[in-house]
Design an enzyme around this catalytic site. Sequence first.
Site, mmCIF file in Angstrom:
data_model
loop_
_atom_site.group_PDB
_atom_site.id
_atom_site.type_symbol
_atom_site.label_atom_id
_atom_site.label_comp_id
_atom_site.label_asym_id
_atom_site.label_seq_id
_atom_site.Cartn_x
_atom_site.Cartn_y
_atom_site.Cartn_z
ATOM 1 C CD GLN A 139 21.200 10.018 25.235
ATOM 2 O OE1 GLN A 139 21.786 9.215 24.526
ATOM 3 N NE2 GLN A 139 21.245 9.966 26.552
ATOM 4 N N GLY A 140 19.639 14.194 23.187
ATOM 5 C CA GLY A 140 20.423 15.434 23.232
ATOM 6 C C GLY A 140 21.018 15.647 24.606
ATOM 7 C CE1 TYR A 141 19.462 13.306 28.361
ATOM 8 C CE2 TYR A 141 20.971 11.941 29.595
ATOM 9 C CZ TYR A 141 19.702 12.423 29.390
ATOM 10 O OH TYR A 141 18.676 12.022 30.209
ATOM 11 C CB SER A 142 27.326 14.502 24.592
ATOM 12 O OG SER A 142 27.454 13.352 25.384
ATOM 13 C CB SER B 179 34.406 8.029 30.202
ATOM 14 O OG SER B 179 34.713 8.523 31.490
ATOM 15 C CG ASN B 180 34.224 1.877 30.354
ATOM 16 O OD1 ASN B 180 33.075 2.277 30.153
ATOM 17 N ND2 ASN B 180 34.664 0.731 29.873
ATOM 18 C CD GLU B 181 38.676 6.034 31.268
ATOM 19 O OE1 GLU B 181 39.480 5.426 30.538
ATOM 20 O OE2 GLU B 181 37.551 6.395 30.871
ATOM 21 C CD GLU C 148 23.244 6.272 27.298
ATOM 22 O OE1 GLU C 148 23.802 6.508 26.216
ATOM 23 O OE2 GLU C 148 23.144 7.110 28.201
#
Length: 393
Positions: free
Chosen positions: A126-129, A378-380, A244
């Site tokens: 996967q190439g996201y971040s 992120s959970n935030e 995901e």
Amino acid sequence: MDLDFTPEQQAFRADIRAWVAANLPEDIAHKVHNGLRQSRDDMQRWARILGSKGWLGYGWPKEFGGPGWDAIQRHLFEEECALAGAPRIVPFGPVMVAPVIMAFGSPEQQKKFLPGIASGDVWWSQGYSEPGSGSDLASVKTRAIREGDKYIVNGQKTWTTLGQYGEWIFCLVRTTTEGKPQTGISFLLIDMKSPGVTVRPIVLMDGEAEVNEVFFDNVEVPIENLVGQENQGWTYAKYLLAHERTNIADVNRAKRELERLKRIAAAEGVYDDPRFRDQIALLEVDIVALEMMVLRVLSAQAGGKKALDVAGLLKIRGSEIQQRYTELLMLAGGPFSLPFIEDAMEAGWQGDYVGAAHCAPLAANYLNTRKTTIYGGSNEVQRNIVAQTILGV
């Protein structure tokens, strides 16, 4: 809402359990049950076993070569595999990019890519971040400039899980800088053997190189590897992320690791400590609550009702539970929760060290799960999304 399984569903569970027991290699199950390092061969060997049965794409409809199971059957399959000690299916191919190709890809792309994913023969990444573009994926900067019948890709991706094994990678790339950031993103499928692709492992605190940096230097990508329409990749990315985040929850692995926690706590003599047992009980209650949330969604789907959009909520609770059980495993092992030293583990020397071989992987497991509340959004950020979409605030 009926959370009880029907006799037909229980029979389905029994069939899955019997097949997994007969086909899961014992050496792989031993590694999974004891938190030991799984090699590429371990993960792909199980993927190919599932692929030969037509079950690697267990969530796929029949028209694309899957079993066509409903949501409850998929849940039962996942649970039986996890409890038996099967490796978690590497999701990037069968769980993430395959549904995007099915929903938005051309018939030619479906014919080209789906068979290799279904068989377990082709490893996807996967190439996201990117550096500076994690939870804010709309800010990706990797550029893809069209030149005739191909794109020229330049940029960098990071935190690419198991990218050192990747043969293909699906990427979010920027194809225009005009308009809103979300409107200039496209979804490309890139052969990682292409000239100009460089993979650089990132060694983590646990000593492993599970994640990687991937660099693209004038990489040529055929125009037919564009999924859907140019500049519409944000739509496809959101579709994929829902898969995901639900996958990250992984309630079935949590149930298996709860049993491992109890075994290690008993072996180390802390299970009889009322305070420690209270912590195990609290964890078990949270795992049951997470499972009930999953079953509520499954019940709604089975009844033809619109399920709550709880992918973000499942991700939040699931990732926090993963961190909780690895913390308790560390506490149970105490001073024998040794760092994961691969050479030493392979040599087996921990088995002669005060009998604490089961504690050897605990530090690595603990360190590795620090990331779970960050990746996949992120959970935030997920809490903000849940507040807006479910609570309406």
